[in-house]
Motif scaffolding. Structure first.
Motif, PDB file in Angstrom:
ATOM      1  N   SER A 129       0.830  -1.200   0.000  1.00  0.00           N
ATOM      2  CA  SER A 129       0.000   0.000   0.000  1.00  0.00           C
ATOM      3  C   SER A 129       0.870   1.258   0.000  1.00  0.00           C
ATOM      4  O   SER A 129       1.950   1.290   0.592  1.00  0.00           O
ATOM      5  CB  SER A 129      -0.899  -0.013   1.240  1.00  0.00           C
ATOM      6  OG  SER A 129      -1.494   1.255   1.414  1.00  0.00           O
ATOM      7  N   LYS A 130       0.356   2.291  -0.665  1.00  0.00           N
ATOM      8  CA  LYS A 130       1.059   3.578  -0.635  1.00  0.00           C
ATOM      9  C   LYS A 130       0.572   4.424   0.530  1.00  0.00           C
ATOM     10  O   LYS A 130       1.232   5.370   0.942  1.00  0.00           O
ATOM     11  CB  LYS A 130       0.804   4.327  -1.947  1.00  0.00           C
ATOM     12  CG  LYS A 130       1.488   3.674  -3.134  1.00  0.00           C
ATOM     13  CD  LYS A 130       1.733   4.672  -4.257  1.00  0.00           C
ATOM     14  CE  LYS A 130       2.583   4.052  -5.354  1.00  0.00           C
ATOM     15  NZ  LYS A 130       1.902   2.898  -5.999  1.00  0.00           N
ATOM     16  N   LEU A 131      -0.588   4.057   1.070  1.00  0.00           N
ATOM     17  CA  LEU A 131      -1.175   4.861   2.138  1.00  0.00           C
ATOM     18  C   LEU A 131      -0.954   4.236   3.520  1.00  0.00           C
ATOM     19  O   LEU A 131      -0.550   4.908   4.467  1.00  0.00           O
ATOM     20  CB  LEU A 131      -2.683   5.024   1.887  1.00  0.00           C
ATOM     21  CG  LEU A 131      -3.438   5.861   2.916  1.00  0.00           C
ATOM     22  CD1 LEU A 131      -2.933   7.297   2.926  1.00  0.00           C
ATOM     23  CD2 LEU A 131      -4.940   5.832   2.628  1.00  0.00           C
ATOM     24  N   PHE A 132      -1.242   2.939   3.625  1.00  0.00           N
ATOM     25  CA  PHE A 132      -1.171   2.269   4.939  1.00  0.00           C
ATOM     26  C   PHE A 132       0.164   1.548   5.099  1.00  0.00           C
ATOM     27  O   PHE A 132       0.698   1.003   4.130  1.00  0.00           O
ATOM     28  CB  PHE A 132      -2.281   1.226   5.043  1.00  0.00           C
ATOM     29  CG  PHE A 132      -3.664   1.777   4.953  1.00  0.00           C
ATOM     30  CD1 PHE A 132      -4.267   2.367   6.055  1.00  0.00           C
ATOM     31  CD2 PHE A 132      -4.391   1.684   3.765  1.00  0.00           C
ATOM     32  CE1 PHE A 132      -5.570   2.857   5.982  1.00  0.00           C
ATOM     33  CE2 PHE A 132      -5.685   2.178   3.685  1.00  0.00           C
ATOM     34  CZ  PHE A 132      -6.280   2.762   4.792  1.00  0.00           C
ATOM     35  N   LYS A 133       0.642   1.506   6.340  1.00  0.00           N
ATOM     36  CA  LYS A 133       1.780   0.614   6.566  1.00  0.00           C
ATOM     37  C   LYS A 133       1.729  -0.025   7.956  1.00  0.00           C
ATOM     38  O   LYS A 133       1.242   0.576   8.925  1.00  0.00           O
ATOM     39  CB  LYS A 133       3.097   1.344   6.328  1.00  0.00           C
ATOM     40  CG  LYS A 133       3.495   2.399   7.321  1.00  0.00           C
ATOM     41  CD  LYS A 133       4.933   2.824   6.960  1.00  0.00           C
ATOM     42  CE  LYS A 133       5.706   3.575   8.006  1.00  0.00           C
ATOM     43  NZ  LYS A 133       5.137   4.387   8.972  1.00  0.00           N
ATOM     44  N   GLY A 134       2.203  -1.259   8.020  1.00  0.00           N
ATOM     45  CA  GLY A 134       2.273  -1.984   9.292  1.00  0.00           C
ATOM     46  C   GLY A 134       3.343  -1.370  10.170  1.00  0.00           C
ATOM     47  O   GLY A 134       4.276  -0.739   9.674  1.00  0.00           O
ATOM     48  N   THR A 135       3.215  -1.554  11.483  1.00  0.00           N
ATOM     49  CA  THR A 135       4.154  -0.907  12.405  1.00  0.00           C
ATOM     50  C   THR A 135       5.199  -1.873  12.959  1.00  0.00           C
ATOM     51  O   THR A 135       6.074  -1.465  13.713  1.00  0.00           O
ATOM     52  CB  THR A 135       3.403  -0.266  13.593  1.00  0.00           C
ATOM     53  OG1 THR A 135       2.659  -1.293  14.257  1.00  0.00           O
ATOM     54  CG2 THR A 135       2.452   0.824  13.133  1.00  0.00           C
ATOM     55  N   VAL A 136       5.104  -3.157  12.605  1.00  0.00           N
ATOM     56  CA  VAL A 136       5.949  -4.179  13.233  1.00  0.00           C
ATOM     57  C   VAL A 136       6.964  -4.719  12.227  1.00  0.00           C
ATOM     58  O   VAL A 136       6.661  -4.846  11.041  1.00  0.00           O
ATOM     59  CB  VAL A 136       5.051  -5.331  13.770  1.00  0.00           C
ATOM     60  CG1 VAL A 136       5.884  -6.540  14.186  1.00  0.00           C
ATOM     61  CG2 VAL A 136       4.208  -4.841  14.932  1.00  0.00           C
ATOM     62  N   VAL A 137       8.161  -5.048  12.692  1.00  0.00           N
ATOM     63  CA  VAL A 137       9.162  -5.654  11.798  1.00  0.00           C
ATOM     64  C   VAL A 137       8.608  -6.992  11.297  1.00  0.00           C
ATOM     65  O   VAL A 137       8.015  -7.743  12.068  1.00  0.00           O
ATOM     66  CB  VAL A 137      10.536  -5.865  12.490  1.00  0.00           C
ATOM     67  CG1 VAL A 137      11.121  -4.541  12.959  1.00  0.00           C
ATOM     68  CG2 VAL A 137      10.428  -6.830  13.655  1.00  0.00           C
ATOM     69  N   PRO A 138       8.779  -7.281   9.994  1.00  0.00           N
ATOM     70  CA  PRO A 138       8.121  -8.443   9.397  1.00  0.00           C
ATOM     71  C   PRO A 138       8.362  -9.761  10.142  1.00  0.00           C
ATOM     72  O   PRO A 138       7.431 -10.562  10.300  1.00  0.00           O
ATOM     73  CB  PRO A 138       8.700  -8.499   7.987  1.00  0.00           C
ATOM     74  CG  PRO A 138       9.009  -7.070   7.676  1.00  0.00           C
ATOM     75  CD  PRO A 138       9.450  -6.449   8.974  1.00  0.00           C
ATOM     76  N   GLU A 139       9.561  -9.990  10.668  1.00  0.00           N
ATOM     77  CA  GLU A 139       9.833 -11.317  11.252  1.00  0.00           C
ATOM     78  C   GLU A 139       9.126 -11.547  12.592  1.00  0.00           C
ATOM     79  O   GLU A 139       9.035 -12.689  13.046  1.00  0.00           O
ATOM     80  CB  GLU A 139      11.345 -11.558  11.385  1.00  0.00           C
ATOM     81  CG  GLU A 139      12.087 -10.634  12.338  1.00  0.00           C
ATOM     82  CD  GLU A 139      12.619  -9.365  11.649  1.00  0.00           C
ATOM     83  OE1 GLU A 139      12.076  -8.953  10.598  1.00  0.00           O
ATOM     84  OE2 GLU A 139      13.581  -8.776  12.186  1.00  0.00           O
ATOM     85  N   ASP A 140       8.617 -10.503  13.215  1.00  0.00           N
ATOM     86  CA  ASP A 140       7.963 -10.674  14.525  1.00  0.00           C
ATOM     87  C   ASP A 140       6.463 -10.369  14.482  1.00  0.00           C
ATOM     88  O   ASP A 140       5.835 -10.156  15.517  1.00  0.00           O
ATOM     89  CB  ASP A 140       8.637  -9.762  15.568  1.00  0.00           C
ATOM     90  CG  ASP A 140      10.096 -10.114  15.792  1.00  0.00           C
ATOM     91  OD1 ASP A 140      10.452 -11.306  15.628  1.00  0.00           O
ATOM     92  OD2 ASP A 140      10.888  -9.209  16.126  1.00  0.00           O
TER      93      ASP A 140
END
Ligand SMILES: *Cc1c(COP(=O)(O)O)cnc(C)c1O
Length: 360
Positions: free
Chosen positions: A281-292
């Protein structure tokens, strides 16, 4: 009737089938002539309900015979005190990893009863990762090591357990219990409040290795000793009867779904839909590092508080409720526990796509 998709972190959705069975059995359970709500906990009918709940949980989680299963009250928060009162008793020391607010509350409570030590923390980056530890980080004389397995607020989870050697590992699994298989034998004790993935609030599930029971501090109130409950089949006093009954229905539902391997597969599929979207997404992003990343709680932001608020308001109107994030992270959080159907996640992502187009 129109049921919403409820993304609440807890209390949260229950399987519709569980609610329907409970509704059908509301006025009369079996041939008992009464509701489970009205039933004596000392009756034969109720004993069969709690026995079946324990047996089904043991089967689903593959709980070894040298572990007790207890159905207690007071929520996971009461375990924050029961754990040290009962287990910080050999050397009066315990190691805690601080991965969020719940882990920190557990640590603070333990510090009231002995030498609780913070071994590692991810506070420096708003708990957006699981801190790495090695065996050398832990005190071999600690009575136990405590972790929070899935961090409900921050959306992280342990994928690899810390190496604690002979020191018993204790985990708060309130928000990930029954979401995937877990090797119980790797733990001294596991505990979970019911209201995330099992039942309404009111029962706390404790799974504890038998040899750890019976060493509580002298000051421990009778109701807060594990032996009080293990010696009385979780019926020292009146248990939360109805909540245990609903938990039992959830356990049966999970068995029917194919057990924890099947739940894991479904949960991974659901989480992937959401994470894949967030990653592109260009608008939303997750807040956690992918591996955890957690399979159960998915926090995300737009980076703009006004837009976050607009999204929460519009999503609510569209039938996706409780998406507002925890105040300490901001933004949004979608909790997608076992009972959230895959369509709920698919439709949420469709809605997010539309919102992104309209607000680009
Ligand atoms: C919700 C939650 C708690 C608190 O549970 P209560 O039953 O309300 O005391 C503790 N730990 C975790 C990981 C949770 O998600």
């Amino acid at each position: 009737m129109s049921r919403v998709y409820n993304f609440s972190a807890g209390p949260s959705m229950l399987p519709e089938e569980v609610l329907k069975t409970a509704a059908a059995e509301m006025l009369e359970y079996g041939e008992s002539g009464q509701s489970v709500m009205e039933m004596s906990h000392r009756s034969k009918e109720y004993q069969a309900i709690i026995d079946a709940a324990e047996a089904d949980l043991r089967e689903i989680m593959n709980i070894p015979d040298n572990y007790e299963v207890l159905f207690l009250q007071g929520g996971a928060s009461t375990q924050f005190a029961m754990v040290p009162l009962n287990l910080m008793t050999k050397n009066g020391k315990a190691d805690y990893i601080i991965t969020g607010q719940w882990a920190n509350k557990a640590y603070k409570e333990a510090a009231r009863y002995g030498a609780a030590r913070e071994v590692a923390s991810s506070k420096d980056k708003t708990f957006s990762y699981i801190p790495k530890t090695t065996a050398a980080d832990f005190d071999p004389e600690a009575d136990y090591v405590h972790i929070c397995m899935n961090n409900t607020i921050y959306g992280t989870k342990y994928n690899t357990l810390p190496e604690t050697g002979d020191v018993p590992l204790i985990a708060d699994i309130s928000s990930c219990i029954l979401s995937e298989p877990i090797d119980v034998s790797k733990f001294g004790m596991l505990y979970a409040g019911a209201q995330k993935n099992v039942a309404p609030a009111g029962v706390t599930i404790v799974i504890i290795r038998k040899d750890l029971i019976g060493n509580a501090m002298d000051i421990t109130p009778t109701m807060l000793k594990y032996d009080t409950h293990s010696e009385n089949g979780s019926m020292f006093n009146t248990p939360p009867c109805y909540t245990i009954y609903i938990a039992g229905l959830t356990f049966k539902w999970i068995k029917k779904m194919g057990g924890l391997e099947a739940m894991k597969e479904l949960n991974e599929k659901k989480a992937k839909i959401l994470y894949d979207f967030l990653d592109n997404s260009k608008l939303f992003k997750g807040t956690v590092v992918p591996e955890d990343r957690s399979l159960m709680n998915v926090p995300f932001v737009t980076g703009n508080e006004e837009l976050d608020a607009k999204f929460v308001a519009e999503s609510k109107k569209a039938g996706f409720v409780n998406l507002k994030g925890h105040r300490s992270v901001g933004g949004m959080r979608a909790s997608i526990y076992n009972a959230m159907p895959i369509e709920g996640v698919e439709k949420l992502v469709e809605f997010m796509k539309k919102f992104e187009e309209e607000n680009a």
